[in-house]
Design a protein around this motif. Structure first.
Motif, mmCIF file in Angstrom:
data_model
loop_
_atom_site.group_PDB
_atom_site.id
_atom_site.type_symbol
_atom_site.label_atom_id
_atom_site.label_comp_id
_atom_site.label_asym_id
_atom_site.label_seq_id
_atom_site.Cartn_x
_atom_site.Cartn_y
_atom_site.Cartn_z
ATOM 1 N N UNK A 412 -35.606 -28.244 42.415
ATOM 2 C CA UNK A 412 -35.577 -27.034 41.602
ATOM 3 C C UNK A 412 -34.363 -26.158 41.913
ATOM 4 N N UNK A 413 -33.764 -25.644 40.850
ATOM 5 C CA UNK A 413 -32.735 -24.602 40.922
ATOM 6 C C UNK A 413 -31.552 -24.983 41.786
ATOM 7 N N UNK A 414 -31.128 -26.247 41.720
ATOM 8 C CA UNK A 414 -29.871 -26.637 42.352
ATOM 9 C C UNK A 414 -28.742 -26.202 41.430
ATOM 10 N N UNK A 415 -27.941 -25.264 41.900
ATOM 11 C CA UNK A 415 -26.877 -24.700 41.061
ATOM 12 C C UNK A 415 -25.638 -25.574 41.058
ATOM 13 N N UNK A 416 -25.358 -26.206 42.214
ATOM 14 C CA UNK A 416 -24.096 -26.923 42.360
ATOM 15 C C UNK A 416 -24.288 -28.291 43.012
ATOM 16 N N UNK A 417 -23.552 -29.259 42.479
ATOM 17 C CA UNK A 417 -23.396 -30.561 43.124
ATOM 18 C C UNK A 417 -21.929 -30.678 43.527
ATOM 19 N N UNK A 418 -21.696 -31.124 44.755
ATOM 20 C CA UNK A 418 -20.331 -31.261 45.255
ATOM 21 C C UNK A 418 -20.110 -32.705 45.690
ATOM 22 N N UNK A 419 -19.147 -33.377 45.080
ATOM 23 C CA UNK A 419 -18.753 -34.712 45.507
ATOM 24 C C UNK A 419 -17.719 -34.580 46.618
ATOM 25 N N UNK A 420 -18.173 -34.652 47.864
ATOM 26 C CA UNK A 420 -17.218 -34.625 48.971
ATOM 27 C C UNK A 420 -16.366 -35.892 48.942
ATOM 28 N N UNK A 421 -17.022 -37.024 48.711
ATOM 29 C CA UNK A 421 -16.314 -38.281 48.460
ATOM 30 C C UNK A 421 -16.384 -38.558 46.974
ATOM 31 N N UNK A 422 -15.243 -38.827 46.372
ATOM 32 C CA UNK A 422 -15.219 -39.119 44.947
ATOM 33 C C UNK A 422 -16.053 -40.358 44.645
ATOM 34 N N UNK A 423 -16.966 -40.289 43.686
ATOM 35 C CA UNK A 423 -17.724 -41.493 43.326
ATOM 36 C C UNK A 423 -16.795 -42.563 42.770
ATOM 37 N N UNK A 424 -17.082 -43.799 43.116
ATOM 38 C CA UNK A 424 -16.199 -44.893 42.707
ATOM 39 C C UNK A 424 -16.504 -45.412 41.305
ATOM 40 N N UNK A 425 -17.713 -45.145 40.826
ATOM 41 C CA UNK A 425 -18.136 -45.733 39.562
ATOM 42 C C UNK A 425 -18.779 -44.678 38.662
ATOM 43 N N UNK A 426 -18.681 -44.847 37.341
ATOM 44 C CA UNK A 426 -19.265 -43.876 36.408
ATOM 45 C C UNK A 426 -20.761 -43.660 36.612
ATOM 46 N N UNK A 427 -21.512 -44.742 36.877
ATOM 47 C CA UNK A 427 -22.952 -44.590 37.088
ATOM 48 C C UNK A 427 -23.243 -43.639 38.241
#
Length: 531
Positions: A412-427
């Motif tokens: 609930x109420x997660x305002x932000x997602x941070x990719x510290x490591x860039x995801x390698x794939x679109x999925x």
């Protein structure tokens, strides 16, 4: 990193074959379906309406309305349903509601709906949705996820009536009715489901009416002890030749299988067969690989999706990026967290090891605003449950996670997602970003990039249908105090992990050279890259 690699391999295979099954070429676009208030939803059970209102739900989202009409409405579940819809669009309730509505019309206690999910945490979350609505119409929900002992599962799932010592019972009646299901709906992970299929007396799928395969692409990608072909064999009609009437059928491929269909029972109850086993397959990144989909043995499948593109981000998600100097990525992360001023954040890394190191490093900065906790497959279930509960309550504002939290989890109420490591794939990007901007709310997804990653990230964004990802401006005055305590924090991290797991004379993740102060700085930079 293993999870990302498997996702990438599966996706690469799909893109190489470029094959799409015919029924996927003409999908139903649920983005054209309007939301619907509970007051106007056709045929909704009054007690289900009350239960939904207690959950704070007054209307259904488009994907929920579309599935309702196909199952309860004019569609009548004449076809199996496959749903490809963004994370946070309401897929769980889209199948939970019609299943509960349908099962409520028949007051017989037996296992009639099975929902299979790839992880314990996700299965427990889905069970929570069923628990909120099923009891209102007299249905019982069970779980088999490996969180408790198998004996605890059995006590919950199997009903063993007491026999009166003064009454003579027919031996056949006793053998058939002594153990019966105590639940109408079961939410399970594949491994624990197979444990019960192979070993639990009284556990049967002979009356199963609904099979839900949630996070379908992952469940089809991994065999999980051949759970799917086992379930499909056990739910085939008894007159199809699979179970000869002369002798009991115990297929050797299934080991000590005890959950066999009794020869005299069709799908249903004592000569009153149900319709075919109805299947629902759902994911935010549903596979298009024919070799995977054929495993489901779908019946005239109907494909529902959102928009023309295969991948779709939540409607109110804002994507942003930060370009980081080499070797000091944690400085940018801490600066970003300070700029967000205590908002709820999930920070994704590429591995369990990086999750653990980064969590320790952030806490060594000593800033109460960014006190972080770890969530990864490296923790046991009890610890993970404790941390996610504290995060949901708001006691923790920053959760450092591997991709164990990326799929399906609703926090609930997660305002932000941070990719510290860039995801390698679109999925991977789709599933990570989908932890925010859920159920029509706003959210932001930040990605930290080195100079060498910018071009590759732009290519990834095009694949997920997002061309706009501006640079997020962090006020420069936030960096100075962070840089001042960065080196001491790295030194503390090195001290905390150096004594652990030495391998052949050197410590994992560190370069040994203690001759000069400059060498110390180099070691810290190496540690920073690991973190």
């Amino acid at each position: 990193m293993v999870e990302e690699e498997k996702d990438g391999e599966a996706q690469a295979q799909e893109e190489t074959t470029n094959l799409v099954v015919p029924w996927m070429r003409a999908p139903v676009d649920v983005s054209h379906v309007d939301s619907c208030s509970l007051e106007t939803l056709p045929s909704l059970h009054p007690r289900l309406k009350e239960a939904l209102e207690k959950m704070g739900i007054s209307s259904l989202f488009p994907v929920q309305v579309a599935v309702w009409h196909e199952t309860i409405g004019p569609g009548g579940f004449e076809r199996d349903v496959c749903v490809n819809s963004p994370t946070g669009s309401g897929k769980t309730l889209s199948y939970a509601l019609p299943i509960v509505q349908t099962l409520s019309s028949r007051a017989v206690r037996c296992l009639r709906a099975l929902v299979v999910l790839p992880t314990r945490d996700l299965a427990l979350q889905v069970k929570g949705v069923f628990d909120a609505i099923a009891p209102s119409v007299g249905l019982s929900v069970g779980s088999a996820v490996g969180q408790s002992s198998i004996a605890g599962d059995i006590a919950q799932l199997i009903k063993t009536p007491k026999l009166d010592a003064g009454i003579c019972y027919d031996p056949e009646d006793i053998s058939q009715n002594l153990e019966s299901s105590a639940v109408d709906i079961l939410v399970a992970t594949p491994g624990r489901l197979m444990d019960h299929i192979n070993n639990t007396k009284g556990f049967t799928l002979e009356h199963l009416r609904y099979l839900v395969v949630d996070e379908t692409d992952r469940l089809l990608r991994e065999s999980y002890q051949e759970w799917l072909p086992t379930v499909l064999k056990l739910t085939q009609a008894s007159d199809d030749g699979l179970f000869p009437s002369s002798t009991p059928f115990v297929p050797s491929a299934f080991g000590s299988l005890q959950t066999i269909r009794r020869q005299s029972v069709e799908r249903g109850f004592k000569g009153k067969p149900y319709p075919r086993l109805a299947k629902l397959a759902l994911s935010a990144t549903l596979t298009q690989d024919p070799s995977k989909l054929i495993q489901l043995d779908l019946h005239h499948p109907l494909f529902m999706t959102t928009g023309a593109t295969r991948y779709r981000l939540p409607e109110k998600l804002e994507c942003l990026r930060l370009i980081c100097e080499t070797g000091v990525k944690p400085v940018y992360l801490v600066g970003l967290l300070k700029a967000l001023e205590g908002e709820k954040c999930i920070v994704f890394t590429s591995s369990v090891e990086t999750t653990r190191r980064l969590c320790k490093l952030l806490n060594f900065f000593g800033d109460s605003m960014i006190k972080a906790k770890e969530y990864s497959g490296g923790l046991n279930q009890a610890v993970r449950s404790k941390e996610i509960k504290a995060f949901r309550k708001g006691d923790i504002k920053v959760l450092i996670s591997s991709d164990a939290l990326a799929r399906g989890m609703d926090v609930e109420l997660v305002t932000n997602v941070i990719n510290y490591d860039m995801p390698q794939y679109p999925k991977t990007f789709i599933h990570r970003a989908g932890r925010t901007a859920r159920a029509g709310r706003d959210g932001r997804c930040f990605t930290l990039l080195g100079d060498h990653e910018v071009r590759r990230f732009s290519s990834l964004l095009k694949k997920v249908g997002n061309a706009s990802c501006p640079i997020y401006p962090i006020p420069p005055d936030l960096f100075a105090p962070v840089r001042a305590i960065y080196e001491p924090a790295l030194a503390k991290l090195k001290e905390s992990v150096e004594p652990i797991a030495p391998k052949r004379g050197r410590q994992v993740g560190f370069k040994h050279n203690s001759r000069t102060t400059n060498s110390q700085t180099k070691r810290n930079k190496a540690t920073s890259e690991q973190a």
